[in-house]
Design a protein around this motif. Sequence first.
Motif, short mmCIF file in Angstrom:
data_model
loop_
_atom_site.label_atom_id
_atom_site.label_comp_id
_atom_site.label_asym_id
_atom_site.label_seq_id
_atom_site.Cartn_x
_atom_site.Cartn_y
_atom_site.Cartn_z
N GLU A 23 8.80 -0.57 -15.13
CA GLU A 23 9.14 -0.52 -13.71
C GLU A 23 10.63 -0.81 -13.49
OE1 GLU A 23 7.38 0.36 -11.13
OE2 GLU A 23 5.40 0.55 -12.05
N CYS A 167 2.84 -17.55 -7.49
CA CYS A 167 1.78 -16.58 -7.24
C CYS A 167 0.70 -17.24 -6.40
CB CYS A 167 1.22 -16.07 -8.56
SG CYS A 167 2.47 -15.27 -9.60
N ILE A 193 4.49 -14.26 -4.13
CA ILE A 193 3.83 -12.96 -4.19
C ILE A 193 2.34 -13.20 -4.38
CG2 ILE A 193 5.80 -11.69 -5.13
CD1 ILE A 193 4.52 -11.87 -7.89
N ARG A 203 0.32 -7.29 -11.40
CA ARG A 203 1.12 -6.71 -10.32
C ARG A 203 2.53 -6.37 -10.82
NH1 ARG A 203 -1.22 -7.54 -5.25
NH2 ARG A 203 -3.15 -8.77 -5.35
N GLU A 206 5.07 -4.81 -8.16
CA GLU A 206 5.50 -5.78 -7.16
C GLU A 206 6.46 -6.80 -7.75
OE1 GLU A 206 3.58 -8.97 -3.96
OE2 GLU A 206 2.27 -7.68 -5.16
N GLU A 209 9.83 -5.10 -8.45
CA GLU A 209 10.54 -4.90 -7.19
C GLU A 209 11.20 -6.18 -6.72
OE1 GLU A 209 12.18 -2.70 -4.21
OE2 GLU A 209 10.99 -1.96 -5.90
N ARG A 210 10.51 -7.30 -6.87
CA ARG A 210 11.09 -8.58 -6.48
C ARG A 210 12.28 -8.93 -7.38
NH1 ARG A 210 9.28 -12.81 -3.08
NH2 ARG A 210 7.85 -11.17 -2.39
#
Length: 227
Positions: A23, A167, A193, A203, A206, A209-210
């Motif tokens: 990612e 988390c 998150i 995840r 996600e 992206e963070r």
Amino acid sequence: MATFGLIHGAGDVGWYWHLVQAELARRGHDSMAPDLPCDDDSAGLTEYADTLVDAFDGRTDLIVVAQSFGGFVAPLVCDRLTVHLLALVAPMIPAPGEAPADYWANTGYGDEPREQYDDTIDLFYHDVPPELTAEALKRGRDQSETRLAEPSPLTTWPAVPTKVLLCRDDRLFPPAYLRRVAEQRLGITPDEIDGGHTPALSRPAELAERLAAYAAEQTLSGQGHLA
């Protein structure tokens, strides 16, 4: 672009990060996720840090990301390399000179209200797809405890911008516990998150992206000078 130096937790391998690495690459970032010598009885925190310093050395755009027990190793790396940001994910947050074996008592972990989970899957992988859970368990290694009672060589928290990411569904480090430890030890209110203790598997998009957003923040602030 940033280079993310990814540090896995206890008894694990760099493979833990492989989905996040994909990612991050899609977002234009490089990454490295070395295996720590966690099953080597002769290795302590210094040797763990040596492994990472050897792997990350020479990068001028480095962001260090540490998961869980990796939080004990990450600040040692930041003391020895130029690091633009330290991001701690569902982490242990060590105090200077603290032995990993003392962390639980020192942070009042046993006094924190939480549900008890004796099964490894229920504790660590309850929200991870079954095929990834099976692969993680197959790849995992025994964590040596031989040198975990030794004090950390950390003398003070490194002068590196630091983020803590908890988390919300973490069964090992419940949000209330981690918020308290992050505030007490670093004066930081964690970001949050969804997901359990292993978000790189449950995840990855996600989480990536963070992390990419953290890199962008450093660029905009002028602190990181990342390309």
